[in-house]
Design a protein around this motif. Structure first.
Motif, PDB file in Angstrom:
ATOM      1  N   VAL A  16      29.422  38.893  26.568  1.00  0.00           N
ATOM      2  CA  VAL A  16      30.180  40.376  27.029  1.00  0.00           C
ATOM      3  C   VAL A  16      30.488  40.506  28.347  1.00  0.00           C
ATOM      4  CG1 VAL A  16      30.197  42.749  27.163  1.00  0.00           C
ATOM      5  CG2 VAL A  16      29.646  42.089  25.220  1.00  0.00           C
ATOM      6  N   MET A  17      28.822  40.062  29.250  1.00  0.00           N
ATOM      7  CA  MET A  17      28.509  40.277  31.027  1.00  0.00           C
ATOM      8  C   MET A  17      29.935  38.930  31.694  1.00  0.00           C
ATOM      9  SD  MET A  17      27.902  42.046  33.050  1.00  0.00           S
ATOM     10  CE  MET A  17      27.746  42.075  35.024  1.00  0.00           C
ATOM     11  N   LEU A  18      29.916  37.875  30.552  1.00  0.00           N
ATOM     12  CA  LEU A  18      31.339  37.284  30.984  1.00  0.00           C
ATOM     13  C   LEU A  18      32.266  37.412  31.467  1.00  0.00           C
ATOM     14  CD1 LEU A  18      28.926  33.931  30.728  1.00  0.00           C
ATOM     15  CD2 LEU A  18      28.979  34.845  32.746  1.00  0.00           C
ATOM     16  N   GLU A  19      32.314  37.954  29.947  1.00  0.00           N
ATOM     17  CA  GLU A  19      34.065  38.219  29.367  1.00  0.00           C
ATOM     18  C   GLU A  19      34.305  39.306  30.662  1.00  0.00           C
ATOM     19  OE1 GLU A  19      33.954  39.129  25.483  1.00  0.00           O
ATOM     20  OE2 GLU A  19      33.451  37.244  25.223  1.00  0.00           O
ATOM     21  N   SER A  20      33.484  40.500  30.989  1.00  0.00           N
ATOM     22  CA  SER A  20      34.103  41.895  31.641  1.00  0.00           C
ATOM     23  C   SER A  20      34.243  41.120  33.165  1.00  0.00           C
ATOM     24  CB  SER A  20      32.702  42.572  32.216  1.00  0.00           C
ATOM     25  OG  SER A  20      32.511  43.089  30.373  1.00  0.00           O
ATOM     26  N   ILE A  21      33.567  39.905  33.123  1.00  0.00           N
ATOM     27  CA  ILE A  21      33.783  39.058  35.499  1.00  0.00           C
ATOM     28  C   ILE A  21      34.661  38.663  35.057  1.00  0.00           C
ATOM     29  CG2 ILE A  21      32.827  37.266  37.086  1.00  0.00           C
ATOM     30  CD1 ILE A  21      30.017  38.228  35.314  1.00  0.00           C
ATOM     31  N   ALA A  22      35.271  37.872  34.332  1.00  0.00           N
ATOM     32  CA  ALA A  22      36.702  37.323  34.095  1.00  0.00           C
ATOM     33  C   ALA A  22      37.826  38.405  33.502  1.00  0.00           C
ATOM     34  CB  ALA A  22      36.914  36.693  32.599  1.00  0.00           C
ATOM     35  N   THR A  23      37.190  39.269  33.452  1.00  0.00           N
ATOM     36  CA  THR A  23      38.398  40.197  33.344  1.00  0.00           C
ATOM     37  C   THR A  23      38.817  40.899  34.920  1.00  0.00           C
ATOM     38  OG1 THR A  23      38.464  40.775  31.081  1.00  0.00           O
ATOM     39  CG2 THR A  23      39.178  42.221  32.717  1.00  0.00           C
ATOM     40  N   PHE A  24      38.024  41.178  35.969  1.00  0.00           N
ATOM     41  CA  PHE A  24      37.666  41.191  37.152  1.00  0.00           C
ATOM     42  C   PHE A  24      38.676  40.537  37.574  1.00  0.00           C
ATOM     43  CE2 PHE A  24      33.194  44.164  36.406  1.00  0.00           C
ATOM     44  CZ  PHE A  24      33.939  45.035  36.163  1.00  0.00           C
ATOM     45  N   ILE A  25      38.199  39.695  37.659  1.00  0.00           N
ATOM     46  CA  ILE A  25      38.921  38.332  38.103  1.00  0.00           C
ATOM     47  C   ILE A  25      40.506  37.599  37.442  1.00  0.00           C
ATOM     48  CG2 ILE A  25      39.522  35.587  38.607  1.00  0.00           C
ATOM     49  CD1 ILE A  25      36.311  35.705  38.330  1.00  0.00           C
ATOM     50  N   GLU A  26      41.015  38.463  36.090  1.00  0.00           N
ATOM     51  CA  GLU A  26      41.767  38.113  36.002  1.00  0.00           C
ATOM     52  C   GLU A  26      43.179  39.543  37.122  1.00  0.00           C
ATOM     53  OE1 GLU A  26      45.370  37.925  34.417  1.00  0.00           O
ATOM     54  OE2 GLU A  26      44.092  36.127  34.121  1.00  0.00           O
ATOM     55  N   MET A  27      41.863  41.100  36.615  1.00  0.00           N
ATOM     56  CA  MET A  27      42.608  41.566  37.453  1.00  0.00           C
ATOM     57  C   MET A  27      43.569  41.836  38.433  1.00  0.00           C
ATOM     58  SD  MET A  27      43.114  44.677  35.389  1.00  0.00           S
ATOM     59  CE  MET A  27      43.099  43.050  33.966  1.00  0.00           C
ATOM     60  N   GLY A  28      42.726  40.937  40.073  1.00  0.00           N
ATOM     61  CA  GLY A  28      42.685  40.458  40.948  1.00  0.00           C
ATOM     62  C   GLY A  28      43.359  39.768  41.145  1.00  0.00           C
ATOM     63  N   THR A  29      43.700  38.704  39.971  1.00  0.00           N
ATOM     64  CA  THR A  29      44.890  37.680  40.566  1.00  0.00           C
ATOM     65  C   THR A  29      46.303  38.512  39.887  1.00  0.00           C
ATOM     66  OG1 THR A  29      43.673  36.431  39.280  1.00  0.00           O
ATOM     67  CG2 THR A  29      45.898  35.346  38.807  1.00  0.00           C
ATOM     68  N   ARG A  30      46.259  39.253  39.027  1.00  0.00           N
ATOM     69  CA  ARG A  30      47.719  40.512  39.195  1.00  0.00           C
ATOM     70  C   ARG A  30      48.032  40.812  39.945  1.00  0.00           C
ATOM     71  NH1 ARG A  30      46.192  42.728  32.667  1.00  0.00           N
ATOM     72  NH2 ARG A  30      46.145  40.267  30.751  1.00  0.00           N
ATOM     73  N   CYS A  31      47.358  41.737  40.707  1.00  0.00           N
ATOM     74  CA  CYS A  31      47.230  42.356  42.100  1.00  0.00           C
ATOM     75  C   CYS A  31      47.590  41.685  42.860  1.00  0.00           C
ATOM     76  CB  CYS A  31      45.680  43.231  42.719  1.00  0.00           C
ATOM     77  SG  CYS A  31      45.624  44.804  41.669  1.00  0.00           S
ATOM     78  N   ALA A  32      47.101  40.234  43.670  1.00  0.00           N
ATOM     79  CA  ALA A  32      47.619  39.516  44.109  1.00  0.00           C
ATOM     80  C   ALA A  32      48.740  38.855  43.542  1.00  0.00           C
ATOM     81  CB  ALA A  32      46.451  38.296  44.178  1.00  0.00           C
ATOM     82  N   THR A  33      49.138  38.431  42.765  1.00  0.00           N
ATOM     83  CA  THR A  33      50.851  38.766  42.197  1.00  0.00           C
ATOM     84  C   THR A  33      51.506  39.098  42.681  1.00  0.00           C
ATOM     85  OG1 THR A  33      49.367  36.417  40.603  1.00  0.00           O
ATOM     86  CG2 THR A  33      51.550  37.636  40.104  1.00  0.00           C
ATOM     87  N   GLN A  34      51.434  40.303  42.022  1.00  0.00           N
ATOM     88  CA  GLN A  34      52.249  41.652  42.042  1.00  0.00           C
ATOM     89  C   GLN A  34      52.660  41.801  44.122  1.00  0.00           C
ATOM     90  OE1 GLN A  34      51.411  44.853  40.259  1.00  0.00           O
ATOM     91  NE2 GLN A  34      51.277  44.044  38.541  1.00  0.00           N
ATOM     92  N   ALA A  35      51.571  41.454  44.470  1.00  0.00           N
ATOM     93  CA  ALA A  35      52.040  41.479  45.952  1.00  0.00           C
ATOM     94  C   ALA A  35      52.573  40.598  46.227  1.00  0.00           C
ATOM     95  CB  ALA A  35      50.314  41.857  46.606  1.00  0.00           C
ATOM     96  N   HIS A  36      51.681  39.125  45.597  1.00  0.00           N
ATOM     97  CA  HIS A  36      53.320  38.506  46.601  1.00  0.00           C
ATOM     98  C   HIS A  36      54.829  38.833  45.944  1.00  0.00           C
ATOM     99  CE1 HIS A  36      54.335  34.818  47.780  1.00  0.00           C
ATOM    100  NE2 HIS A  36      55.115  34.171  46.173  1.00  0.00           N
TER     101      HIS A  36
END
Length: 98
Positions: free
Chosen positions: A61-81
């Motif tokens: 669960v902890m690792l999946e949560s970390i993966a979700t945080f990274i996914e959210m950061g990636t989505r934000c960066a993609t939208q910014a681009h």
């Protein structure tokens, strides 16, 4: 996987940005999400160091949560681009060629 596993997270967690948010605001959000991931990894490492092991039932669960945080950061960066490109195209269309 149980209800709080990866499948649940990917179906229920979304990043909704303000449609008026500029690239800077989106990149700030990306930085914040990645900071969450960084802190969660450091906390997990501290737990493993202090106890010599980590609760095997909670680790996924902890690792999946970390993966979700990274996914959210990636989505934000993609939208910014994408917003930067969109703003550039809009400014090029608004200015007639010389």
């Amino acid at each position: 996987m149980d209800i709080y596993g990866e499948a649940w997270l990917t179906r229920h967690v979304e990043y909704f940005s303000d449609p008026e948010a500029g690239p800077d605001a989106l990149l700030n959000d990306a930085t914040e999400w990645l900071h969450f991931a960084h802190n969660a990894i450091r906390w997990l490492a501290e737990l493993a160091d202090e106890h010599g092991s980590v609760n095997a039932q909670r680790l996924p669960v902890m690792l999946e949560s970390i993966a979700t945080f990274i996914e959210m950061g990636t989505r934000c960066a993609t939208q910014a681009h994408l917003r930067m490109q969109w703003l550039q195209i809009k400014s090029e269309v608004a200015q007639p060629p010389a």
